[in-house]
Design an enzyme around this catalytic site. Sequence first.
Site, PDB file in Angstrom:
ATOM      1  N   PHE A  14      32.895  -6.148 -12.374  1.00  0.00           N
ATOM      2  CA  PHE A  14      33.407  -7.202 -11.487  1.00  0.00           C
ATOM      3  C   PHE A  14      34.737  -6.777 -10.843  1.00  0.00           C
ATOM      4  O   PHE A  14      34.819  -6.591  -9.615  1.00  0.00           O
ATOM      5  CB  PHE A  14      33.543  -8.478 -12.328  1.00  0.00           C
ATOM      6  CG  PHE A  14      34.313  -9.599 -11.711  1.00  0.00           C
ATOM      7  CD1 PHE A  14      34.127  -9.957 -10.381  1.00  0.00           C
ATOM      8  CD2 PHE A  14      35.233 -10.322 -12.481  1.00  0.00           C
ATOM      9  CE1 PHE A  14      34.842 -11.013  -9.824  1.00  0.00           C
ATOM     10  CE2 PHE A  14      35.939 -11.376 -11.933  1.00  0.00           C
ATOM     11  CZ  PHE A  14      35.758 -11.713 -10.607  1.00  0.00           C
ATOM     12  N   ASN A  35      29.868   3.495 -17.461  1.00  0.00           N
ATOM     13  CA  ASN A  35      28.688   3.886 -18.240  1.00  0.00           C
ATOM     14  C   ASN A  35      27.600   2.816 -18.136  1.00  0.00           C
ATOM     15  O   ASN A  35      26.577   2.893 -18.801  1.00  0.00           O
ATOM     16  CB  ASN A  35      29.040   4.151 -19.718  1.00  0.00           C
ATOM     17  CG  ASN A  35      29.470   2.879 -20.429  1.00  0.00           C
ATOM     18  OD1 ASN A  35      29.693   1.851 -19.792  1.00  0.00           O
ATOM     19  ND2 ASN A  35      29.581   2.941 -21.738  1.00  0.00           N
ATOM     20  N   THR A  38      28.035  -2.818 -19.145  1.00  0.00           N
ATOM     21  CA  THR A  38      28.015  -4.167 -18.557  1.00  0.00           C
ATOM     22  C   THR A  38      28.147  -4.100 -17.036  1.00  0.00           C
ATOM     23  O   THR A  38      28.028  -5.122 -16.370  1.00  0.00           O
ATOM     24  CB  THR A  38      29.159  -5.051 -19.118  1.00  0.00           C
ATOM     25  OG1 THR A  38      30.402  -4.385 -18.880  1.00  0.00           O
ATOM     26  CG2 THR A  38      28.989  -5.307 -20.600  1.00  0.00           C
ATOM     27  N   VAL A  60      34.031   6.382 -21.150  1.00  0.00           N
ATOM     28  CA  VAL A  60      35.399   6.907 -21.307  1.00  0.00           C
ATOM     29  C   VAL A  60      35.864   6.943 -22.753  1.00  0.00           C
ATOM     30  O   VAL A  60      36.934   7.475 -23.046  1.00  0.00           O
ATOM     31  CB  VAL A  60      36.433   6.131 -20.441  1.00  0.00           C
ATOM     32  CG1 VAL A  60      36.115   6.272 -18.971  1.00  0.00           C
ATOM     33  CG2 VAL A  60      36.539   4.681 -20.855  1.00  0.00           C
ATOM     34  N   SER A  78      35.626  -2.086 -19.833  1.00  0.00           N
ATOM     35  CA  SER A  78      35.525  -2.798 -21.117  1.00  0.00           C
ATOM     36  C   SER A  78      34.564  -3.962 -20.976  1.00  0.00           C
ATOM     37  O   SER A  78      34.548  -4.613 -19.931  1.00  0.00           O
ATOM     38  CB  SER A  78      36.886  -3.382 -21.549  1.00  0.00           C
ATOM     39  OG  SER A  78      36.734  -4.099 -22.771  1.00  0.00           O
ATOM     40  N   LYS A  94      36.251   0.583 -29.082  1.00  0.00           N
ATOM     41  CA  LYS A  94      36.394   2.000 -28.728  1.00  0.00           C
ATOM     42  C   LYS A  94      36.923   2.192 -27.302  1.00  0.00           C
ATOM     43  O   LYS A  94      37.762   3.048 -27.066  1.00  0.00           O
ATOM     44  CB  LYS A  94      35.052   2.725 -28.894  1.00  0.00           C
ATOM     45  CG  LYS A  94      34.744   3.017 -30.355  1.00  0.00           C
ATOM     46  CD  LYS A  94      33.338   3.513 -30.569  1.00  0.00           C
ATOM     47  CE  LYS A  94      33.153   4.945 -30.174  1.00  0.00           C
ATOM     48  NZ  LYS A  94      31.791   5.429 -30.499  1.00  0.00           N
ATOM     49  N   GLY A 105      45.701  10.842 -21.944  1.00  0.00           N
ATOM     50  CA  GLY A 105      45.719  12.310 -21.948  1.00  0.00           C
ATOM     51  C   GLY A 105      45.402  12.864 -20.571  1.00  0.00           C
ATOM     52  O   GLY A 105      46.050  13.803 -20.097  1.00  0.00           O
ATOM     53  N   TYR A 148      38.244  -7.671 -29.188  1.00  0.00           N
ATOM     54  CA  TYR A 148      38.769  -7.538 -27.820  1.00  0.00           C
ATOM     55  C   TYR A 148      40.291  -7.644 -27.838  1.00  0.00           C
ATOM     56  O   TYR A 148      40.998  -6.791 -27.298  1.00  0.00           O
ATOM     57  CB  TYR A 148      38.169  -8.635 -26.953  1.00  0.00           C
ATOM     58  CG  TYR A 148      38.483  -8.539 -25.472  1.00  0.00           C
ATOM     59  CD1 TYR A 148      38.073  -7.442 -24.719  1.00  0.00           C
ATOM     60  CD2 TYR A 148      39.168  -9.568 -24.815  1.00  0.00           C
ATOM     61  CE1 TYR A 148      38.339  -7.364 -23.360  1.00  0.00           C
ATOM     62  CE2 TYR A 148      39.431  -9.503 -23.457  1.00  0.00           C
ATOM     63  CZ  TYR A 148      39.016  -8.403 -22.727  1.00  0.00           C
ATOM     64  OH  TYR A 148      39.280  -8.334 -21.381  1.00  0.00           O
TER      65      TYR A 148
END
Length: 322
Positions: A14, A35, A38, A60, A78, A94, A105, A148
């Site tokens: 979104f 990925n 969602t 990620v 997320s 994660k 990094g 979360y």
Amino acid sequence: MSSKRVLITGAAGFLGSHLCDRFIKEGYQVVGMDNLLTGNLENIKHLFSIKEFEYYNHDVSKFVHVPGNLDYILHFASPASPIDYLKMPIQTLKVGSLGTHNLLGLALAKDARLLIASTSEVYGDPLVHPQNEEYWGNVNPIGPRGVYDEAKRFQEAITMAYHRTHGLETRIARIFNTYGPRMRLNDGRALPAFISQALKGEDITVFGDGSQTRSFCYVDDLIEGIYKLLLSDFENPINLGNPQEITIKEFAEEVVALTNSHSKIINKELPTDDPKQRQPDISIAKKILDWSPKVERTEGLRSTLDYFEKLISDKELIHETN
Ligand code: UDP
């Protein structure tokens, strides 16, 4: 090419997809990453023909490699609705922790500025109202929302640690409830749930007695705030949201009125640790970013409704032709 290059994670989601649009419009080269846990490629399919846009399908939480230079990274990947992170607790933890570490990094390696999407959930079920950035929150770490909330709190902690230890340029947006086109119809959030129930003539499911409050920000306003924050010098967390607060019961009534629906409002059990009240104090955003939301709820709800009506009728068309 002299234009700046930005990596956006959660690009097919979104907020991520709206950010891709905004940065393309501003003349950036945009690298989108998702990925599709969602996210939905429908949200960015119009960008695939644009040469300034690239897309990587990648999680990620695993090592992130992006060839070439990067000036900015925006970490928006997320699961972000209560239903999603209840279904995917480990992925949620994660992406907020390992995912953020990987992107920190990457930002160091590329000498890029990193902006992270934090959330009003860092305040938990707040005991201070409205919530300002000084407040440390009231979070149950082991409750269903903890996956979360704590991931996002860790995300803020490690981001500030990289900033302080390595001098990395970082920005932290604490995003309050945001709505608009490209929300998922079935992500369990109040607004898509109410709109879809109203359009289908089903009962509107208000959890608890509906006296809990939220403050809803239209997506265009939020994206403007993120854009300004990224380009600002401000390194502490900053609230971005619309301070106009409403009870969930009133909100359900607004949706019923807007859709001219005959649906009736029913009450269901209140989920565990559901925050009782939420309203951002946006004094800092006003002062530092010269930002405040412009879109009234009636206007924002109207365009969101148009989007969902089209989505539902397209789906029905597909059903009819199959
Ligand atoms: N909510 C509701 N009915 C629904 C979905 C949500 O009454 O079908 C309530 C939910 O309990 C919460 C509020 O609406 O109090 C906002 O929920 P949402 O999931 O949109 O966001 P969040 O709780 O993360 O602010």
